[in-house]
Design a protein around this motif. Sequence first.
Motif, PDB file in Angstrom:
ATOM      1  N   ALA A 178      78.579 -55.574 -20.163  1.00 44.45           N
ATOM      2  CA  ALA A 178      77.985 -54.295 -20.559  1.00 44.45           C
ATOM      3  C   ALA A 178      78.193 -54.042 -22.050  1.00 44.45           C
ATOM      4  CB  ALA A 178      78.598 -53.170 -19.734  1.00 44.45           C
ATOM      5  N   ARG A 179      79.364 -54.351 -22.536  1.00 43.27           N
ATOM      6  CA  ARG A 179      79.632 -54.165 -23.971  1.00 43.27           C
ATOM      7  C   ARG A 179      78.663 -55.002 -24.800  1.00 43.27           C
ATOM      8  NH1 ARG A 179      85.377 -56.123 -25.753  1.00 43.27           N
ATOM      9  NH2 ARG A 179      84.347 -58.070 -25.137  1.00 43.27           N
ATOM     10  N   ASP A 180      78.424 -56.245 -24.393  1.00 46.46           N
ATOM     11  CA  ASP A 180      77.488 -57.108 -25.128  1.00 46.46           C
ATOM     12  C   ASP A 180      76.073 -56.562 -25.070  1.00 46.46           C
ATOM     13  OD1 ASP A 180      79.617 -58.776 -25.655  1.00 46.46           O
ATOM     14  OD2 ASP A 180      79.068 -60.293 -24.150  1.00 46.46           O
ATOM     15  N   GLY A 181      75.666 -56.072 -23.887  1.00 48.60           N
ATOM     16  CA  GLY A 181      74.308 -55.549 -23.747  1.00 48.60           C
ATOM     17  C   GLY A 181      74.069 -54.325 -24.605  1.00 48.60           C
ATOM     18  N   VAL A 182      75.033 -53.413 -24.639  1.00 52.60           N
ATOM     19  CA  VAL A 182      74.889 -52.207 -25.450  1.00 52.60           C
ATOM     20  C   VAL A 182      74.978 -52.551 -26.941  1.00 52.60           C
ATOM     21  CG1 VAL A 182      75.891 -49.940 -25.967  1.00 52.60           C
ATOM     22  CG2 VAL A 182      75.745 -50.734 -23.594  1.00 52.60           C
ATOM     23  N   ALA A 183      75.870 -53.480 -27.286  1.00 52.06           N
ATOM     24  CA  ALA A 183      75.959 -53.917 -28.688  1.00 52.06           C
ATOM     25  C   ALA A 183      74.643 -54.532 -29.148  1.00 52.06           C
ATOM     26  CB  ALA A 183      77.101 -54.921 -28.842  1.00 52.06           C
ATOM     27  N   HIS A 184      73.935 -55.188 -28.234  1.00 52.64           N
ATOM     28  CA  HIS A 184      72.627 -55.771 -28.555  1.00 52.64           C
ATOM     29  C   HIS A 184      71.631 -54.668 -28.913  1.00 52.64           C
ATOM     30  CE1 HIS A 184      69.518 -58.877 -28.330  1.00 52.64           C
ATOM     31  NE2 HIS A 184      68.787 -58.043 -27.600  1.00 52.64           N
ATOM     32  N   LEU A 185      71.644 -53.576 -28.161  1.00 49.99           N
ATOM     33  CA  LEU A 185      70.759 -52.452 -28.464  1.00 49.99           C
ATOM     34  C   LEU A 185      71.128 -51.813 -29.805  1.00 49.99           C
ATOM     35  CD1 LEU A 185      70.658 -50.855 -24.895  1.00 49.99           C
ATOM     36  CD2 LEU A 185      68.719 -51.921 -26.088  1.00 49.99           C
ATOM     37  N   ILE A 186      72.416 -51.689 -30.049  1.00 48.39           N
ATOM     38  CA  ILE A 186      72.874 -51.113 -31.324  1.00 48.39           C
ATOM     39  C   ILE A 186      72.437 -51.992 -32.496  1.00 48.39           C
ATOM     40  CG2 ILE A 186      74.942 -50.569 -32.683  1.00 48.39           C
ATOM     41  CD1 ILE A 186      76.302 -49.829 -29.978  1.00 48.39           C
ATOM     42  N   ALA A 187      72.530 -53.313 -32.309  1.00 47.49           N
ATOM     43  CA  ALA A 187      72.144 -54.249 -33.367  1.00 47.49           C
ATOM     44  C   ALA A 187      70.664 -54.147 -33.701  1.00 47.49           C
ATOM     45  CB  ALA A 187      72.499 -55.675 -32.959  1.00 47.49           C
ATOM     46  N   HIS A 188      69.868 -53.626 -32.743  1.00 43.66           N
ATOM     47  CA  HIS A 188      68.434 -53.471 -32.992  1.00 43.66           C
ATOM     48  C   HIS A 188      68.096 -52.050 -33.442  1.00 43.66           C
ATOM     49  CE1 HIS A 188      68.171 -57.391 -31.050  1.00 43.66           C
ATOM     50  NE2 HIS A 188      66.974 -57.498 -31.595  1.00 43.66           N
ATOM     51  N   GLY A 189      69.089 -51.331 -33.907  1.00 41.91           N
ATOM     52  CA  GLY A 189      68.845 -50.060 -34.572  1.00 41.91           C
ATOM     53  C   GLY A 189      69.022 -48.812 -33.734  1.00 41.91           C
ATOM     54  N   LEU A 209      80.557 -48.946 -17.301  1.00 38.06           N
ATOM     55  CA  LEU A 209      80.608 -47.726 -18.107  1.00 38.06           C
ATOM     56  C   LEU A 209      81.659 -47.882 -19.214  1.00 38.06           C
ATOM     57  CD1 LEU A 209      79.885 -44.797 -18.733  1.00 38.06           C
ATOM     58  CD2 LEU A 209      81.539 -44.105 -16.957  1.00 38.06           C
ATOM     59  N   ARG A 210      82.778 -48.481 -18.884  1.00 35.08           N
ATOM     60  CA  ARG A 210      83.830 -48.707 -19.882  1.00 35.08           C
ATOM     61  C   ARG A 210      83.316 -49.620 -21.002  1.00 35.08           C
ATOM     62  NH1 ARG A 210      88.608 -51.836 -20.574  1.00 35.08           N
ATOM     63  NH2 ARG A 210      88.065 -53.237 -18.838  1.00 35.08           N
ATOM     64  N   GLY A 211      82.535 -50.648 -20.637  1.00 38.89           N
ATOM     65  CA  GLY A 211      81.961 -51.537 -21.641  1.00 38.89           C
ATOM     66  C   GLY A 211      80.967 -50.828 -22.534  1.00 38.89           C
ATOM     67  N   TYR A 212      80.158 -49.947 -21.934  1.00 42.12           N
ATOM     68  CA  TYR A 212      79.204 -49.134 -22.702  1.00 42.12           C
ATOM     69  C   TYR A 212      79.932 -48.269 -23.721  1.00 42.12           C
ATOM     70  CZ  TYR A 212      76.461 -44.796 -23.370  1.00 42.12           C
ATOM     71  OH  TYR A 212      75.851 -43.677 -23.891  1.00 42.12           O
ATOM     72  N   ARG A 213      80.964 -47.578 -23.262  1.00 41.34           N
ATOM     73  CA  ARG A 213      81.706 -46.697 -24.162  1.00 41.34           C
ATOM     74  C   ARG A 213      82.398 -47.487 -25.273  1.00 41.34           C
ATOM     75  NH1 ARG A 213      81.862 -41.497 -22.669  1.00 41.34           N
ATOM     76  NH2 ARG A 213      81.488 -40.917 -20.487  1.00 41.34           N
ATOM     77  N   ALA A 214      82.901 -48.670 -24.928  1.00 38.29           N
ATOM     78  CA  ALA A 214      83.579 -49.492 -25.939  1.00 38.29           C
ATOM     79  C   ALA A 214      82.608 -49.921 -27.027  1.00 38.29           C
ATOM     80  CB  ALA A 214      84.216 -50.715 -25.277  1.00 38.29           C
ATOM     81  N   ALA A 215      81.393 -50.333 -26.629  1.00 30.50           N
ATOM     82  CA  ALA A 215      80.404 -50.754 -27.624  1.00 30.50           C
ATOM     83  C   ALA A 215      80.005 -49.593 -28.529  1.00 30.50           C
ATOM     84  CB  ALA A 215      79.171 -51.323 -26.926  1.00 30.50           C
ATOM     85  N   MET A 216      79.826 -48.416 -27.944  1.00 32.33           N
ATOM     86  CA  MET A 216      79.471 -47.246 -28.747  1.00 32.33           C
ATOM     87  C   MET A 216      80.608 -46.888 -29.705  1.00 32.33           C
ATOM     88  SD  MET A 216      76.344 -46.322 -27.831  1.00 32.33           S
ATOM     89  CE  MET A 216      76.032 -44.555 -28.018  1.00 32.33           C
ATOM     90  N   GLU A 217      81.835 -46.939 -29.212  1.00 27.21           N
ATOM     91  CA  GLU A 217      82.989 -46.624 -30.068  1.00 27.21           C
ATOM     92  C   GLU A 217      83.137 -47.645 -31.186  1.00 27.21           C
ATOM     93  OE1 GLU A 217      87.846 -46.002 -29.710  1.00 27.21           O
ATOM     94  OE2 GLU A 217      86.613 -46.177 -27.906  1.00 27.21           O
ATOM     95  N   ASP A 218      82.933 -48.931 -30.846  1.00 23.91           N
ATOM     96  CA  ASP A 218      83.033 -49.977 -31.872  1.00 23.91           C
ATOM     97  C   ASP A 218      82.052 -49.738 -33.008  1.00 23.91           C
ATOM     98  OD1 ASP A 218      84.984 -51.208 -30.380  1.00 23.91           O
ATOM     99  OD2 ASP A 218      83.658 -52.750 -29.539  1.00 23.91           O
ATOM    100  N   ALA A 219      80.897 -49.149 -32.685  1.00 24.56           N
ATOM    101  CA  ALA A 219      79.872 -48.891 -33.701  1.00 24.56           C
ATOM    102  C   ALA A 219      80.019 -47.518 -34.339  1.00 24.56           C
ATOM    103  CB  ALA A 219      78.487 -49.029 -33.067  1.00 24.56           C
ATOM    104  N   GLY A 220      81.050 -46.782 -33.929  1.00 21.51           N
ATOM    105  CA  GLY A 220      81.253 -45.447 -34.495  1.00 21.51           C
ATOM    106  C   GLY A 220      80.251 -44.433 -34.001  1.00 21.51           C
ATOM    107  N   LEU A 221      79.718 -44.634 -32.798  1.00 26.24           N
ATOM    108  CA  LEU A 221      78.687 -43.744 -32.253  1.00 26.24           C
ATOM    109  C   LEU A 221      79.275 -42.828 -31.188  1.00 26.24           C
ATOM    110  CD1 LEU A 221      75.782 -46.332 -31.849  1.00 26.24           C
ATOM    111  CD2 LEU A 221      76.127 -44.692 -33.725  1.00 26.24           C
ATOM    112  N   ALA A 222      78.911 -41.564 -31.248  1.00 26.77           N
ATOM    113  CA  ALA A 222      79.341 -40.610 -30.230  1.00 26.77           C
ATOM    114  C   ALA A 222      78.484 -40.758 -28.981  1.00 26.77           C
ATOM    115  CB  ALA A 222      79.240 -39.182 -30.772  1.00 26.77           C
ATOM    116  N   VAL A 223      79.076 -40.441 -27.831  1.00 27.43           N
ATOM    117  CA  VAL A 223      78.359 -40.474 -26.552  1.00 27.43           C
ATOM    118  C   VAL A 223      78.212 -39.044 -26.050  1.00 27.43           C
ATOM    119  CG1 VAL A 223      78.397 -41.234 -24.156  1.00 27.43           C
ATOM    120  CG2 VAL A 223      79.218 -42.760 -25.964  1.00 27.43           C
ATOM    121  N   ARG A 224      77.005 -38.563 -25.961  1.00 22.79           N
ATOM    122  CA  ARG A 224      76.748 -37.229 -25.451  1.00 22.79           C
ATOM    123  C   ARG A 224      76.807 -37.234 -23.922  1.00 22.79           C
ATOM    124  NH1 ARG A 224      74.685 -33.886 -29.355  1.00 22.79           N
ATOM    125  NH2 ARG A 224      73.871 -32.492 -27.744  1.00 22.79           N
TER     126      ARG A 224
END
Length: 344
Positions: A178-189, A209-224
Amino acid sequence: MADLARHPAHRYGNRPTMKDVAALAGVGLKTVSRVVNGEPGVTPDTERRVREAVDVLGFRRNDSARVLRKGRTATVGLVLEDLADPFYGPLSRAVEEVARAHGALLINGSSAEDPGREQELALALCARRVDGLVIVPAGDDHRYLEPEMRAGVATVFVDRPAGRIDADAVLSDSFGGARDGVAHLIAHGHRGIGFIGDRPHVHTAAERLRGYRAAMEDAGLAVRDEWVSLGPTDPERVGSAVRGMLTAPEPVTALFAGNNRITVTAVRALAGHPRPVALVGFDDIELADLLGITVVAQDAAALGRTAAERLFRRLDGAEGPPERVVLGTTLLARGTGEVPPPAG
């Protein structure tokens, strides 16, 4: 080869024995036993004659005596969550292939995602003296299996770990995938990414869900709060979650779907949306390659094979503490995960 119609075992309707095979092939009993049990020490020509005799007589090995000698029933049970879920098809087939290679029969059933049904089915299989169990758990308390495991029923959990007991488990890397998948979306803007998952008590849903949150946190993005939705995977609930995230005050531009059933509904919900929305799903789905759906794929067959091989190692006497094996996932970029966010 002798005439089958004149052979006593055929003429009187008796079940052919190894003695009948030996007589027809012109070899000793030990030679027949070696061929039937796949043991070495038989020449190719002799093996051919024995197998021809086996075919002519319709001989079938009787495993009863072998089972009694080993103290086993040569059967294993497989408890799945949902037989209708395509994810479990290759998993079940892999378990069956390993069981067959070990001379065992596989009996399987579905818990229908009901912990009570899981317990009922697992204990029913134990009552029928299966040698071991492979379980995809629906519940989170497996203490009911402790007496069976102490009695020698080898047990391996697959896809999710056991709850409140120590047992062997074979899992996919749900967190890392999940972390890789979300990081992929982040990498595409993408900066607004929604997560739609299974019920929160399900181990795989919580890990993704934990992987999703980790990827968002790694990118400095807040989760609403409105970007996260957990619950049943029925189309009505998932479709409502998709629509809610797309029409929120701060709408998402991308979605991460927590399993194959959620991905299918998300694809349908996005089909009529007026603007492009990126999508990555966890689990591959049928026709995903043709439809261009980006997924985090787990190897269901490898999960089943690894779990079954671990089960038979335990049955063969492997000792040591319970082990947790985690198999990696693969990101398959096919198009939907590479859709850029809207300009501006």
